[in-house]
Design a protein around this motif. Structure first.
Motif, PDB file in Angstrom:
ATOM      1  N   GLU A 137       3.918-120.082  -0.810  1.00  0.00           N
ATOM      2  CA  GLU A 137       2.955-120.969  -1.459  1.00  0.00           C
ATOM      3  C   GLU A 137       2.271-120.252  -2.619  1.00  0.00           C
ATOM      4  OE1 GLU A 137       0.405-122.140   1.737  1.00  0.00           O
ATOM      5  OE2 GLU A 137       1.832-123.605   2.532  1.00  0.00           O
ATOM      6  N   ARG A 138       1.893-119.005  -2.423  1.00  0.00           N
ATOM      7  CA  ARG A 138       1.256-118.227  -3.475  1.00  0.00           C
ATOM      8  C   ARG A 138       2.197-118.079  -4.665  1.00  0.00           C
ATOM      9  NH1 ARG A 138       1.356-113.736  -6.042  1.00  0.00           N
ATOM     10  NH2 ARG A 138       3.084-112.909  -4.857  1.00  0.00           N
ATOM     11  N   ALA A 139       3.456-117.787  -4.376  1.00  0.00           N
ATOM     12  CA  ALA A 139       4.442-117.643  -5.453  1.00  0.00           C
ATOM     13  C   ALA A 139       4.586-118.964  -6.208  1.00  0.00           C
ATOM     14  CB  ALA A 139       5.789-117.189  -4.891  1.00  0.00           C
ATOM     15  N   SER A 140       4.567-120.077  -5.461  1.00  0.00           N
ATOM     16  CA  SER A 140       4.672-121.385  -6.094  1.00  0.00           C
ATOM     17  C   SER A 140       3.452-121.656  -6.972  1.00  0.00           C
ATOM     18  CB  SER A 140       4.802-122.460  -5.012  1.00  0.00           C
ATOM     19  OG  SER A 140       4.831-123.743  -5.591  1.00  0.00           O
ATOM     20  N   VAL A 141       2.250-121.333  -6.484  1.00  0.00           N
ATOM     21  CA  VAL A 141       1.024-121.536  -7.255  1.00  0.00           C
ATOM     22  C   VAL A 141       1.020-120.644  -8.487  1.00  0.00           C
ATOM     23  CG1 VAL A 141      -1.484-121.165  -7.192  1.00  0.00           C
ATOM     24  CG2 VAL A 141      -0.357-122.366  -5.319  1.00  0.00           C
ATOM     25  N   VAL A 142       1.449-119.387  -8.324  1.00  0.00           N
ATOM     26  CA  VAL A 142       1.499-118.469  -9.466  1.00  0.00           C
ATOM     27  C   VAL A 142       2.485-118.988 -10.504  1.00  0.00           C
ATOM     28  CG1 VAL A 142       2.256-116.149 -10.179  1.00  0.00           C
ATOM     29  CG2 VAL A 142       0.710-116.416  -8.236  1.00  0.00           C
ATOM     30  N   SER A 143       3.618-119.496 -10.049  1.00  0.00           N
ATOM     31  CA  SER A 143       4.620-120.039 -10.957  1.00  0.00           C
ATOM     32  C   SER A 143       4.061-121.257 -11.687  1.00  0.00           C
ATOM     33  CB  SER A 143       5.884-120.407 -10.184  1.00  0.00           C
ATOM     34  OG  SER A 143       6.832-120.985 -11.036  1.00  0.00           O
ATOM     35  N   ALA A 144       3.374-122.134 -10.947  1.00  0.00           N
ATOM     36  CA  ALA A 144       2.777-123.322 -11.558  1.00  0.00           C
ATOM     37  C   ALA A 144       1.701-122.903 -12.564  1.00  0.00           C
ATOM     38  CB  ALA A 144       2.191-124.233 -10.492  1.00  0.00           C
ATOM     39  N   ARG A 145       0.908-121.908 -12.212  1.00  0.00           N
ATOM     40  CA  ARG A 145      -0.126-121.420 -13.130  1.00  0.00           C
ATOM     41  C   ARG A 145       0.517-120.855 -14.392  1.00  0.00           C
ATOM     42  NH1 ARG A 145      -2.331-115.895 -12.042  1.00  0.00           N
ATOM     43  NH2 ARG A 145      -0.340-115.556 -13.035  1.00  0.00           N
ATOM     44  N   ASP A 146       1.565-120.053 -14.206  1.00  0.00           N
ATOM     45  CA  ASP A 146       2.256-119.482 -15.366  1.00  0.00           C
ATOM     46  C   ASP A 146       2.821-120.589 -16.260  1.00  0.00           C
ATOM     47  OD1 ASP A 146       1.612-116.998 -14.414  1.00  0.00           O
ATOM     48  OD2 ASP A 146       3.625-116.543 -13.641  1.00  0.00           O
ATOM     49  N   ASP A 147       3.406-121.629 -15.627  1.00  0.00           N
ATOM     50  CA  ASP A 147       3.925-122.761 -16.398  1.00  0.00           C
ATOM     51  C   ASP A 147       2.784-123.453 -17.147  1.00  0.00           C
ATOM     52  OD1 ASP A 147       6.449-122.216 -15.462  1.00  0.00           O
ATOM     53  OD2 ASP A 147       6.474-123.847 -13.971  1.00  0.00           O
ATOM     54  N   ALA A 148       1.643-123.629 -16.461  1.00  0.00           N
ATOM     55  CA  ALA A 148       0.492-124.283 -17.091  1.00  0.00           C
ATOM     56  C   ALA A 148      -0.026-123.443 -18.256  1.00  0.00           C
ATOM     57  CB  ALA A 148      -0.612-124.518 -16.065  1.00  0.00           C
ATOM     58  N   VAL A 190       1.738-121.420 -20.128  1.00  0.00           N
ATOM     59  CA  VAL A 190       2.713-121.574 -21.213  1.00  0.00           C
ATOM     60  C   VAL A 190       2.513-122.927 -21.899  1.00  0.00           C
ATOM     61  CG1 VAL A 190       5.173-121.860 -21.715  1.00  0.00           C
ATOM     62  CG2 VAL A 190       4.399-119.980 -20.251  1.00  0.00           C
ATOM     63  N   ARG A 191       2.362-123.999 -21.091  1.00  0.00           N
ATOM     64  CA  ARG A 191       2.149-125.331 -21.673  1.00  0.00           C
ATOM     65  C   ARG A 191       0.847-125.376 -22.468  1.00  0.00           C
ATOM     66  NH1 ARG A 191       3.686-127.050 -16.506  1.00  0.00           N
ATOM     67  NH2 ARG A 191       1.543-127.712 -16.086  1.00  0.00           N
ATOM     68  N   ALA A 192      -0.205-124.757 -21.922  1.00  0.00           N
ATOM     69  CA  ALA A 192      -1.492-124.739 -22.628  1.00  0.00           C
ATOM     70  C   ALA A 192      -1.376-123.976 -23.937  1.00  0.00           C
ATOM     71  CB  ALA A 192      -2.572-124.116 -21.736  1.00  0.00           C
ATOM     72  N   ALA A 211       0.419-126.190 -26.296  1.00  0.00           N
ATOM     73  CA  ALA A 211      -0.469-127.280 -26.737  1.00  0.00           C
ATOM     74  C   ALA A 211      -1.493-126.751 -27.733  1.00  0.00           C
ATOM     75  CB  ALA A 211      -1.165-127.910 -25.529  1.00  0.00           C
ATOM     76  N   GLU A 212      -1.993-125.547 -27.469  1.00  0.00           N
ATOM     77  CA  GLU A 212      -2.949-124.941 -28.396  1.00  0.00           C
ATOM     78  C   GLU A 212      -2.293-124.695 -29.749  1.00  0.00           C
ATOM     79  OE1 GLU A 212      -5.115-120.711 -28.361  1.00  0.00           O
ATOM     80  OE2 GLU A 212      -5.640-121.975 -26.631  1.00  0.00           O
ATOM     81  N   ASP A 213      -1.048-124.197 -29.718  1.00  0.00           N
ATOM     82  CA  ASP A 213      -0.321-123.979 -30.976  1.00  0.00           C
ATOM     83  C   ASP A 213      -0.128-125.302 -31.721  1.00  0.00           C
ATOM     84  OD1 ASP A 213      -0.182-121.302 -30.380  1.00  0.00           O
ATOM     85  OD2 ASP A 213       1.927-121.337 -29.702  1.00  0.00           O
ATOM     86  N   ARG A 214       0.247-126.359 -30.982  1.00  0.00           N
ATOM     87  CA  ARG A 214       0.428-127.670 -31.606  1.00  0.00           C
ATOM     88  C   ARG A 214      -0.895-128.196 -32.146  1.00  0.00           C
ATOM     89  NH1 ARG A 214       3.458-128.687 -26.948  1.00  0.00           N
ATOM     90  NH2 ARG A 214       1.935-130.202 -26.225  1.00  0.00           N
ATOM     91  N   ALA A 215      -1.978-127.971 -31.402  1.00  0.00           N
ATOM     92  CA  ALA A 215      -3.299-128.434 -31.854  1.00  0.00           C
ATOM     93  C   ALA A 215      -3.699-127.714 -33.138  1.00  0.00           C
ATOM     94  CB  ALA A 215      -4.342-128.214 -30.764  1.00  0.00           C
ATOM     95  N   GLU A 216      -3.449-126.408 -33.178  1.00  0.00           N
ATOM     96  CA  GLU A 216      -3.761-125.647 -34.392  1.00  0.00           C
ATOM     97  C   GLU A 216      -2.924-126.149 -35.569  1.00  0.00           C
ATOM     98  OE1 GLU A 216      -3.261-121.483 -33.557  1.00  0.00           O
ATOM     99  OE2 GLU A 216      -4.964-121.439 -32.172  1.00  0.00           O
ATOM    100  N   ALA A 217      -1.653-126.434 -35.309  1.00  0.00           N
ATOM    101  CA  ALA A 217      -0.785-126.955 -36.365  1.00  0.00           C
ATOM    102  C   ALA A 217      -1.281-128.325 -36.813  1.00  0.00           C
ATOM    103  CB  ALA A 217       0.660-127.028 -35.873  1.00  0.00           C
ATOM    104  N   ALA A 218      -1.700-129.171 -35.855  1.00  0.00           N
ATOM    105  CA  ALA A 218      -2.209-130.508 -36.194  1.00  0.00           C
ATOM    106  C   ALA A 218      -3.501-130.387 -36.987  1.00  0.00           C
ATOM    107  CB  ALA A 218      -2.428-131.324 -34.921  1.00  0.00           C
TER     108      ALA A 218
END
Length: 185
Positions: free
Chosen positions: A131-142, A144-146, A149-156
């Motif tokens: 479960e911890r590995a899954s949460v860490v993986s989800a956090r890492d994915d989040a 990366v997505r954030a 999104a921040e890069d896209r927001a800066e570009a926008a």
């Protein structure tokens, strides 16, 4: 047997003991009983058996009946006395063995319970780790997505700023266009 005796003396004593117990005097038996080298044991066994062969020429008569009867009575008395002497200790030891077996059974059950609990905890730990590995993986994915999104927001924002600047420039030029239109008309 004393350790300061020579190997030959120890081998001779072992041969005598084997013969007294009615066992065959062989090199192997002497070696095992005396703890000597095979060469010493073989020489002792050979000498002992040769001496015994010379003595076998004497005919030893059977034990007379009255002597046999007395020996049997002595043996029976000795056996009964020994039995009477060891029976209380034997019974005490048998009781102690039963108590110890009960303790062993109880301890075995305790060990089994502890092992079961250990296995259950290990399984829970494995599940928690997954479960911890899954949460860490989800956090890492989040993360990366954030970051994306921040890069896209800066570009926008940069595009917005560029478009705003163009609009201001165009708006600023509108009075010029009106003036030029009036001049052309």
């Amino acid at each position: 047997m004393q350790e300061n005796q020579t190997p030959e003396v120890r081998a001779e004593q072992a041969a005598r003991d084997l013969a007294d117990r009615g066992m065959a005097v062989t090199a192997r038996a002497v070696r095992e009983a005396a703890g000597v080298r095979m060469v010493v044991a073989a020489a002792t066994a050979k000498a002992w058996n040769a001496a015994a062969a010379e003595q076998d020429h004497e005919v030893i008569p059977d034990v007379p009946e009255d002597v046999q009867g007395r020996l049997s009575a002595i043996w029976a008395d000795a056996y009964r006395a020994a039995l009477a002497a060891v029976t209380p200790e034997r019974d005490r030891l048998a009781t102690e063995v039963e108590e110890l077996r009960g303790e062993v059974d109880a301890l075995t059950a305790t060990v089994a319970d502890v092992e079961t609990e250990r296995d259950e905890r290990a399984a829970r730990l494995d599940k928690t780790e997954q479960e911890r590995a899954s949460v860490v993986s989800a956090r890492d994915d989040a993360v990366v997505r954030a970051s994306r999104a921040e890069d896209r927001a800066e570009a926008a924002e940069a595009e917005r700023d560029r478009v705003s600047e163009q609009m201001r420039a165009l708006i600023a030029r509108i009075p010029e266009i009106d003036t030029k239109r009036e001049e052309l008309s």
